[in-house]
Design an enzyme around this catalytic site. Structure first.
Site, PDB file in Angstrom:
ATOM      1  N   ALA A 120      47.743 -33.605   0.346  1.00 22.42           N
ATOM      2  CA  ALA A 120      48.678 -33.302   1.025  1.00 22.42           C
ATOM      3  C   ALA A 120      50.155 -33.752   0.414  1.00 22.42           C
ATOM      4  CB  ALA A 120      48.466 -33.918   2.438  1.00 22.42           C
ATOM      5  N   GLY A 147      43.635 -35.454  -0.546  1.00 25.93           N
ATOM      6  CA  GLY A 147      43.154 -34.441   0.051  1.00 25.93           C
ATOM      7  C   GLY A 147      42.722 -33.336  -1.009  1.00 25.93           C
ATOM      8  N   GLU A 183      38.974 -34.582  -1.634  1.00 27.08           N
ATOM      9  CA  GLU A 183      38.543 -34.231  -0.202  1.00 27.08           C
ATOM     10  C   GLU A 183      38.013 -32.801  -0.194  1.00 27.08           C
ATOM     11  OE1 GLU A 183      39.688 -37.316   3.160  1.00 27.08           O
ATOM     12  OE2 GLU A 183      41.645 -35.973   2.139  1.00 27.08           O
ATOM     13  N   GLU A 225      44.880 -43.303  -0.526  1.00 22.31           N
ATOM     14  CA  GLU A 225      45.582 -43.331   0.595  1.00 22.31           C
ATOM     15  C   GLU A 225      45.611 -45.007   1.060  1.00 22.31           C
ATOM     16  OE1 GLU A 225      43.645 -39.092   0.529  1.00 22.31           O
ATOM     17  OE2 GLU A 225      43.012 -41.217  -0.073  1.00 22.31           O
TER      18      GLU A 225
END
Length: 729
Positions: A68, A122, A125, A147
């Site tokens: 992100a 992300g 992920e 994060e």
């Protein structure tokens, strides 16, 4: 159908190749547009009977996916439009990416991914949501979930898929520390199934899809799936992991950081649940964090504002780029040697000048020693190390600085010595070259008097050790011009550090405010507070080290010299404190800190662990009644905060962004708060004034809030709010 951020191609074998290539960016990020297009691609591939499977890769060699876009995320979730959203509405938006990855994972067709370069957040992920993973052997290929460093947890499956792939204990270590794993580490852990040359990874991913047409599901969707290493509250190893993990988190964070505790809870609870319920749980904890003040402040300062500063937010806009090709480094001591090293590493030639050739050669040896260690550890090739060293030219001859387009001075912190070398440098280079002083306390305006063209004189303040500390404080003197500011910022960008720009004052911003932390600790020692209480409470606040320990590291004799110079310059205006008495006493006893093995701590000659000087209670007798830990912590925190506020009120700081960046990266001020100005905003300025008034009444005027802070509090303004700060004045 055409796409803006990715390419979709189906080959003759029925493999859909999805290539992410976000335009205008060196790294792919998952913007709203990218999410929409990935969603469309999944639907398209599933609906097409000719598509046997999907392979995902990047169109940016050496860069896979960073997940992100935090600028977009913060701009959305912290916007006015979201200010009144309910937790449920926020959670629904948080869930978009997680649901998208789950849709990919369960689409029924085999999904392979070919990773070359960085895959973090992300991006990692996304990799874990694929059924087969191939990584390149490129050293740049790294996987990680960072994060926690901005006050969040992985919110698109990271806390649930990684433990199900590598086991709970190793997953906790990677997620809690936010550290990356190399391609080979990932292979060893089972995160990726193959490592191959970058030119082969897409072909290998396609080959797996063709050979496994029925493998379109994740292991954790099978009824007989078991977490590697075991899970469940009745599993002894699982319980031990979280008992030890909780102690580790508490010991390292002193319970100041919300994200690590949320990560522990999310993994503990989630791994015991079916994957869909676990992902919903992750979203719940992520939402709680993003609705809090801590993540907002950390993202704003540690990512958004830091990135803006590094891109030149404070650079005069109407001046063309001024890259450095050759600098003159005056002084080859610890600071000068460190500056020479980072400059040479950036590809810039350095003339390293000192009083004699042996001292200059010693300064170059500083770089040689550190590069040799990197070569030995395999972090750098010998050829690269040799090239860096070849850029450093040690000399005792002032005439050798001819041709330099920037001067940085780091000689002894004494006004007369600095003036002498400044004048001798101008005699060789002329006044049109930008001259930067690395002084940490002496006002730039006064030092600039030794340079005939004062608009070209500026402060460029580094922090020790230079190669590790990310901040450079650029100090604008009364007569400093915009060209000097632009040159300094361009240089800082070249050496890949973070600049802040402040106006001139004694101690500038960082040294002035950091010094209050140390002096308040000394003040409490003078009052009879126990040294262990004071120093440990400093660490409990979230500072990297206690005030006594950091005073020893900086050197007590240096504090004495700075104090004496300030008294000389200020005369009757100098305000003597009890902290000064402590410095004087330590100097009288010959206890200068770590540098001579004795300060508030004793530093054994054999390299053993330091310990508090046993005679401290004799030299500084303990009071019968000791302050509470909360009182000590409050004094240490708010003594720094009020000085930061004064710097803003006096115009030393022009923006709260510079204040927060300088505090965190300059002296380690409570990173979980986002910095002193973010912290004041989160508390509310009225509350800050109330606390400071109480401290001032009890401990003296050094805690008194500036009038600007009172005015802002009365108007309900904030440093990062809508109200103009200058209007509040």
């Amino acid at each position: 159908m055409s796409f803006e951020t990715l390419r979709y191609e189906v080959d003759a074998d029925g493999i859909a190749l999805v290539t992410f290539d976000v335009p205008g960016k060196s790294m792919n990020t998952l913007t709203n547009k990218t999410q929409d297009e990935l969603n469309s691609v999944i639907d398209r591939a599933v609906a097409d009977a000719a598509v046997k499977g999907i392979v995902i890769t990047s169109g940016k060699p050496g860069n896979f996916f960073a997940g992100a876009d935090l600028v977009e995320v913060s701009g959305h979730f912290f916007s006015d439009a979201m200010a009144n959203a309910s937790p449920k509405q926020v959670a629904e938006q948080v869930a978009v990416m997680s649901n998208l990855y789950r849709k990919l994972e369960t689409c029924g067709k085999p999904i392979a991914v070919a990773v070359d370069g960085l895959a973090v957040g992300g991006g990692f992920e996304l990799v874990m949501a694929c059924h087969y993973r191939v990584a390149s052997d490129n050293p740049k290929t790294q996987f990680g979930l960072p994060e926690v460093k901005v006050g969040l947890l992985p919110g698109a499956g990271g806390t649930q898929r990684l433990p199900r792939i590598i086991g709970v204990q190793p997953a906790l270590l990677y997620i809690l520390e936010g550290k990356n794993m190399s391609a080979m580490e990932a292979k060893g852990l089972g995160v990726v199934q193959e490592v191959a040359p970058a030119a082969e990874i897409v072909a290998k991913a396609k080959a797996w899809v063709l050979a496994n047409p029925t493998k379109g599901s994740a292991p954790w969707d099978a009824k007989d799936f078991k977490v590697p290493g075991g899970a469940g509250h009745m599993n002894p190893k699982y319980a031990e992991t979280f008992i030890g993990g909780s102690a580790m988190v508490s010991g390292r964070t002193f319970m100041n950081y919300e994200a690590p505790r949320a990560i522990m809870a999310t993994i503990y609870e989630g791994v015991q649940l079916p994957i869909d319920r676990a992902l919903a749980l992750e979203i719940k904890y992520f939402t709680k964090l993003i609705l809090g003040t801590q993540a907002k402040a950390m993202i704003r300062t540690l990512f958004v504002n830091k990135q803006a500063a590094e891109k030149g937010a404070r650079r005069p806009a109407d001046i063309a780029p001024m890259p450095c090709k050759k600098i003159a480094m005056l002084g080859a001591g610890l600071m000068g040697a460190g500056i020479a090293m980072v400059t040479a590493q950036a590809g810039i030639e350095v003339v390293l000048l000192d009083r004699d050739q042996a001292s200059a050669e010693k300064g170059k040896a500083y770089t040689a020693d550190r590069l040799a260690k990197d070569v030995k550890r395999g972090k750098m090739s010998q050829d690269k190390a040799d090239a860096i060293l070849a850029r450093i030219h040690p000399t005792e001859r002032m005439e050798d600085v001819a041709g330099a387009d920037l001067v940085i001075e780091a000689v002894f912190e004494e006004r007369g010595i600095k003036a002498d070398i400044t004048k001798r440098t101008e005699a060789v280079l002329g006044p049109d070259v930008i001259f930067g002083s690395n002084t940490s306390t002496l006002p730039i305006t006064g030092l600039a008097e030794a340079w005939s063209k004062q608009e070209n004189f500026i402060g460029i303040h580094f922090f020790s050790p230079v190669e590790k500390m990310p901040l450079v404080e650029i100090i604008v003197g009364k007569n400093t011009g915009p060209t000097a500011i632009a040159k300094a910022i361009d240089y800082v960008a070249q050496i890949r550090k973070t600049p802040i720009v402040v106006n001139d004052s004694r101690g500038f911003y960082t040294s002035r405010c950091f010094g209050t932390y140390v002096l308040e600790g000394y003040h409490m020692i003078a009052e009879g507070a126990g040294a262990a209480l004071v120093d440990n409470c400093g660490r409990f606040t979230g500072m990297p080290v206690g005030p006594l320990a950091v005073g020893d590291e900086v050197a007590i004799d240096l504090s004495y010299k700075i104090k004496e110079q300030s008294k000389k310059d200020l005369g009757d205006a100098y305000v003597h404190t009890k902290g000064d008495d402590v410095i004087d006493k330590m100097m009288e006893l010959g206890r200068f800190g770590r540098k001579n093995g004795k300060g508030f701590f004793v530093y054994p000659e054999d390299g053993g662990k330091k310990y508090l000087w046993p005679d401290l209670p004799t030299v500084f007798p303990l009071a019968d009644e000791q302050p509470s830990p909360d009182d000590v912590k409050t004094r240490l925190i708010f003594r720094q905060i009020v000085e930061c506020a004064r710097c803003f009120a006096e115009g030393v700081l022009e923006t709260p962004e510079d204040g927060d960046l300088g505090a965190i990266f300059g002296w380690g001020f409570l990173p979980f708060t986002g910095g002193p100005f973010s912290y004041m905003d989160s508390l509310g300025l009225a509350k800050v004034v109330e606390i400071l008034d109480g401290l001032a009444a009890k401990h003296g005027p050094r805690f008194a809030p500036p009038q600007l802070l009172r005015d802002m509090a009365a108007k309900g303004a904030s440093f990062y709010g809508h109200d103009s700060l200058k209007q509040a004045a």
